[in-house]
Design a protein around this motif. Structure first.
Motif, PDB file in Angstrom:
ATOM      1  N   ASP A  24     -18.188 -27.625  70.260  1.00 14.47           N
ATOM      2  CA  ASP A  24     -17.350 -28.363  69.386  1.00 14.47           C
ATOM      3  C   ASP A  24     -16.955 -29.784  70.073  1.00 14.47           C
ATOM      4  O   ASP A  24     -16.882 -30.616  69.310  1.00 14.47           O
ATOM      5  CB  ASP A  24     -16.023 -27.537  69.592  1.00 14.47           C
ATOM      6  CG  ASP A  24     -16.109 -26.284  68.754  1.00 14.47           C
ATOM      7  OD1 ASP A  24     -16.794 -25.960  67.917  1.00 14.47           O
ATOM      8  OD2 ASP A  24     -15.185 -25.369  69.195  1.00 14.47           O
ATOM      9  N   VAL A  25     -16.706 -29.894  71.323  1.00 15.05           N
ATOM     10  CA  VAL A  25     -16.791 -31.124  71.829  1.00 15.05           C
ATOM     11  C   VAL A  25     -17.936 -32.122  71.591  1.00 15.05           C
ATOM     12  O   VAL A  25     -17.784 -33.213  71.203  1.00 15.05           O
ATOM     13  CB  VAL A  25     -16.531 -31.112  73.486  1.00 15.05           C
ATOM     14  CG1 VAL A  25     -16.663 -32.600  74.070  1.00 15.05           C
ATOM     15  CG2 VAL A  25     -15.418 -30.456  73.672  1.00 15.05           C
ATOM     16  N   LYS A  26     -18.914 -31.536  71.553  1.00 18.17           N
ATOM     17  CA  LYS A  26     -20.273 -32.410  71.299  1.00 18.17           C
ATOM     18  C   LYS A  26     -20.452 -32.713  69.994  1.00 18.17           C
ATOM     19  O   LYS A  26     -20.628 -33.917  69.406  1.00 18.17           O
ATOM     20  CB  LYS A  26     -21.488 -31.525  71.632  1.00 18.17           C
ATOM     21  CG  LYS A  26     -22.099 -31.568  72.940  1.00 18.17           C
ATOM     22  CD  LYS A  26     -23.118 -30.640  72.983  1.00 18.17           C
ATOM     23  CE  LYS A  26     -23.472 -30.207  74.727  1.00 18.17           C
ATOM     24  NZ  LYS A  26     -24.767 -28.927  74.576  1.00 18.17           N
ATOM     25  N   ALA A  27     -19.919 -31.966  68.723  1.00 16.98           N
ATOM     26  CA  ALA A  27     -19.916 -32.176  67.741  1.00 16.98           C
ATOM     27  C   ALA A  27     -18.831 -33.259  67.175  1.00 16.98           C
ATOM     28  O   ALA A  27     -19.039 -34.367  66.497  1.00 16.98           O
ATOM     29  CB  ALA A  27     -19.727 -31.082  66.671  1.00 16.98           C
ATOM     30  N   GLU A  28     -17.784 -33.297  67.841  1.00 15.97           N
ATOM     31  CA  GLU A  28     -16.689 -34.073  67.624  1.00 15.97           C
ATOM     32  C   GLU A  28     -17.103 -35.472  68.113  1.00 15.97           C
ATOM     33  O   GLU A  28     -16.598 -36.580  67.631  1.00 15.97           O
ATOM     34  CB  GLU A  28     -15.244 -33.630  68.159  1.00 15.97           C
ATOM     35  CG  GLU A  28     -14.984 -32.565  67.291  1.00 15.97           C
ATOM     36  CD  GLU A  28     -13.209 -32.189  67.254  1.00 15.97           C
ATOM     37  OE1 GLU A  28     -12.533 -33.232  67.520  1.00 15.97           O
ATOM     38  OE2 GLU A  28     -13.106 -30.946  67.452  1.00 15.97           O
ATOM     39  N   VAL A  29     -17.519 -35.668  69.311  1.00 16.76           N
ATOM     40  CA  VAL A  29     -18.057 -36.688  70.196  1.00 16.76           C
ATOM     41  C   VAL A  29     -19.126 -37.289  69.208  1.00 16.76           C
ATOM     42  O   VAL A  29     -19.117 -38.921  68.783  1.00 16.76           O
ATOM     43  CB  VAL A  29     -18.386 -36.569  71.320  1.00 16.76           C
ATOM     44  CG1 VAL A  29     -19.004 -37.974  72.012  1.00 16.76           C
ATOM     45  CG2 VAL A  29     -17.189 -36.251  72.374  1.00 16.76           C
ATOM     46  N   SER A  30     -19.997 -36.921  68.787  1.00 22.87           N
ATOM     47  CA  SER A  30     -21.198 -37.205  67.965  1.00 22.87           C
ATOM     48  C   SER A  30     -20.637 -37.693  66.586  1.00 22.87           C
ATOM     49  O   SER A  30     -20.912 -38.730  66.066  1.00 22.87           O
ATOM     50  CB  SER A  30     -22.155 -36.037  67.728  1.00 22.87           C
ATOM     51  OG  SER A  30     -22.979 -36.400  66.666  1.00 22.87           O
ATOM     52  N   ARG A  31     -19.615 -37.070  66.001  1.00 19.20           N
ATOM     53  CA  ARG A  31     -19.133 -37.441  64.745  1.00 19.20           C
ATOM     54  C   ARG A  31     -18.433 -38.676  65.080  1.00 19.20           C
ATOM     55  O   ARG A  31     -18.536 -39.923  64.025  1.00 19.20           O
ATOM     56  CB  ARG A  31     -18.066 -36.422  64.079  1.00 19.20           C
ATOM     57  CG  ARG A  31     -17.388 -36.730  62.775  1.00 19.20           C
ATOM     58  CD  ARG A  31     -16.222 -36.009  62.260  1.00 19.20           C
ATOM     59  NE  ARG A  31     -15.450 -35.735  63.353  1.00 19.20           N
ATOM     60  CZ  ARG A  31     -14.429 -37.013  63.710  1.00 19.20           C
ATOM     61  NH1 ARG A  31     -14.436 -38.091  63.098  1.00 19.20           N
ATOM     62  NH2 ARG A  31     -13.375 -36.969  64.733  1.00 19.20           N
ATOM     63  N   PHE A  32     -17.511 -38.920  65.947  1.00 18.60           N
ATOM     64  CA  PHE A  32     -16.840 -40.094  66.346  1.00 18.60           C
ATOM     65  C   PHE A  32     -17.829 -41.237  66.333  1.00 18.60           C
ATOM     66  O   PHE A  32     -17.569 -42.318  65.756  1.00 18.60           O
ATOM     67  CB  PHE A  32     -15.987 -39.895  67.495  1.00 18.60           C
ATOM     68  CG  PHE A  32     -15.221 -41.214  68.144  1.00 18.60           C
ATOM     69  CD1 PHE A  32     -14.134 -41.638  67.390  1.00 18.60           C
ATOM     70  CD2 PHE A  32     -15.857 -41.905  68.887  1.00 18.60           C
ATOM     71  CE1 PHE A  32     -13.465 -43.015  67.540  1.00 18.60           C
ATOM     72  CE2 PHE A  32     -15.163 -43.192  69.207  1.00 18.60           C
ATOM     73  CZ  PHE A  32     -14.028 -43.657  68.482  1.00 18.60           C
ATOM     74  N   SER A  47     -13.072 -47.642  72.322  1.00 20.42           N
ATOM     75  CA  SER A  47     -12.455 -46.680  71.229  1.00 20.42           C
ATOM     76  C   SER A  47     -12.804 -45.278  71.528  1.00 20.42           C
ATOM     77  O   SER A  47     -12.121 -44.339  71.192  1.00 20.42           O
ATOM     78  CB  SER A  47     -13.336 -47.168  70.003  1.00 20.42           C
ATOM     79  OG  SER A  47     -13.105 -48.568  69.669  1.00 20.42           O
ATOM     80  N   LEU A  48     -13.993 -45.195  72.192  1.00 23.78           N
ATOM     81  CA  LEU A  48     -14.227 -43.767  72.604  1.00 23.78           C
ATOM     82  C   LEU A  48     -13.266 -43.135  73.478  1.00 23.78           C
ATOM     83  O   LEU A  48     -12.740 -42.058  73.402  1.00 23.78           O
ATOM     84  CB  LEU A  48     -15.631 -43.620  73.236  1.00 23.78           C
ATOM     85  CG  LEU A  48     -16.163 -42.398  73.889  1.00 23.78           C
ATOM     86  CD1 LEU A  48     -16.264 -41.303  72.847  1.00 23.78           C
ATOM     87  CD2 LEU A  48     -17.439 -42.367  74.601  1.00 23.78           C
ATOM     88  N   LEU A  49     -12.840 -43.984  74.719  1.00 28.12           N
ATOM     89  CA  LEU A  49     -11.787 -43.401  75.585  1.00 28.12           C
ATOM     90  C   LEU A  49     -10.627 -43.227  74.840  1.00 28.12           C
ATOM     91  O   LEU A  49      -9.877 -42.274  75.219  1.00 28.12           O
ATOM     92  CB  LEU A  49     -11.513 -44.428  76.706  1.00 28.12           C
ATOM     93  CG  LEU A  49     -12.834 -44.818  77.544  1.00 28.12           C
ATOM     94  CD1 LEU A  49     -12.576 -46.107  78.521  1.00 28.12           C
ATOM     95  CD2 LEU A  49     -13.400 -43.594  78.421  1.00 28.12           C
ATOM     96  N   SER A  50     -10.178 -43.960  74.051  1.00 26.47           N
ATOM     97  CA  SER A  50      -8.841 -43.634  73.381  1.00 26.47           C
ATOM     98  C   SER A  50      -9.005 -42.406  72.491  1.00 26.47           C
ATOM     99  O   SER A  50      -8.304 -41.558  72.198  1.00 26.47           O
ATOM    100  CB  SER A  50      -8.524 -44.888  72.199  1.00 26.47           C
ATOM    101  OG  SER A  50      -8.190 -46.193  73.049  1.00 26.47           O
ATOM    102  N   PHE A  51     -10.209 -42.390  71.987  1.00 26.11           N
ATOM    103  CA  PHE A  51     -10.524 -40.985  70.871  1.00 26.11           C
ATOM    104  C   PHE A  51     -10.313 -39.652  71.950  1.00 26.11           C
ATOM    105  O   PHE A  51      -9.763 -38.761  71.579  1.00 26.11           O
ATOM    106  CB  PHE A  51     -11.570 -41.007  70.268  1.00 26.11           C
ATOM    107  CG  PHE A  51     -12.447 -39.737  69.679  1.00 26.11           C
ATOM    108  CD1 PHE A  51     -12.029 -39.484  68.582  1.00 26.11           C
ATOM    109  CD2 PHE A  51     -13.314 -38.975  70.531  1.00 26.11           C
ATOM    110  CE1 PHE A  51     -12.380 -38.004  68.139  1.00 26.11           C
ATOM    111  CE2 PHE A  51     -13.774 -37.793  69.958  1.00 26.11           C
ATOM    112  CZ  PHE A  51     -13.305 -37.370  68.834  1.00 26.11           C
ATOM    113  N   LEU A  52     -10.991 -39.894  73.032  1.00 21.52           N
ATOM    114  CA  LEU A  52     -10.987 -38.704  74.014  1.00 21.52           C
ATOM    115  C   LEU A  52      -9.602 -38.410  74.537  1.00 21.52           C
ATOM    116  O   LEU A  52      -9.409 -37.123  74.527  1.00 21.52           O
ATOM    117  CB  LEU A  52     -11.605 -39.019  75.417  1.00 21.52           C
ATOM    118  CG  LEU A  52     -13.340 -39.220  74.853  1.00 21.52           C
ATOM    119  CD1 LEU A  52     -14.263 -39.470  76.288  1.00 21.52           C
ATOM    120  CD2 LEU A  52     -13.891 -37.992  74.379  1.00 21.52           C
TER     121      LEU A  52
END
Length: 85
Positions: free
Chosen positions: A4-12, A44-49
């Motif tokens: 799930d984490v991989k999928a959401e990070v990939s999507r982001f 942006s990735l850091l904010s998303f995480l």
């Protein structure tokens, strides 16, 4: 959960970082720091995480080993969540 984490990070990354390159394929082990993630994309990735997973990244954790690929980002998020951070 890891998938799930991989999928959401990939999507982001596909939607927010690679938005100009609609058909781009990005494997889980593709090197993100070699031209995919620039400083704005990383921020942006850091904010998303933080928003999505409740994972705050300290300056000492902001190292290439944690952000080399979708795989390493996912492992980092899982370790932070397991530690209760």
């Amino acid at each position: 959960m890891v998938d799930d984490v991989k999928a959401e990070v990939s999507r982001f990354i596909h939607e927010e970082v690679l938005w100009e390159d609609d058909g781009a394929e990005l494997s889980e082990d593709a090197p993100l720091l070699d031209g995919v993630l620039d400083s704005f994309g990383l921020r942006s990735l850091l904010s998303f995480l933080d928003e999505r997973f409740g994972v705050s990244v300290s300056n000492s954790e902001l190292v290439a080993e944690n952000f080399q690929s979708i795989e390493t980002i996912s492992a980092f998020v899982q370790s932070k969540r397991a530690a209760g951070d």
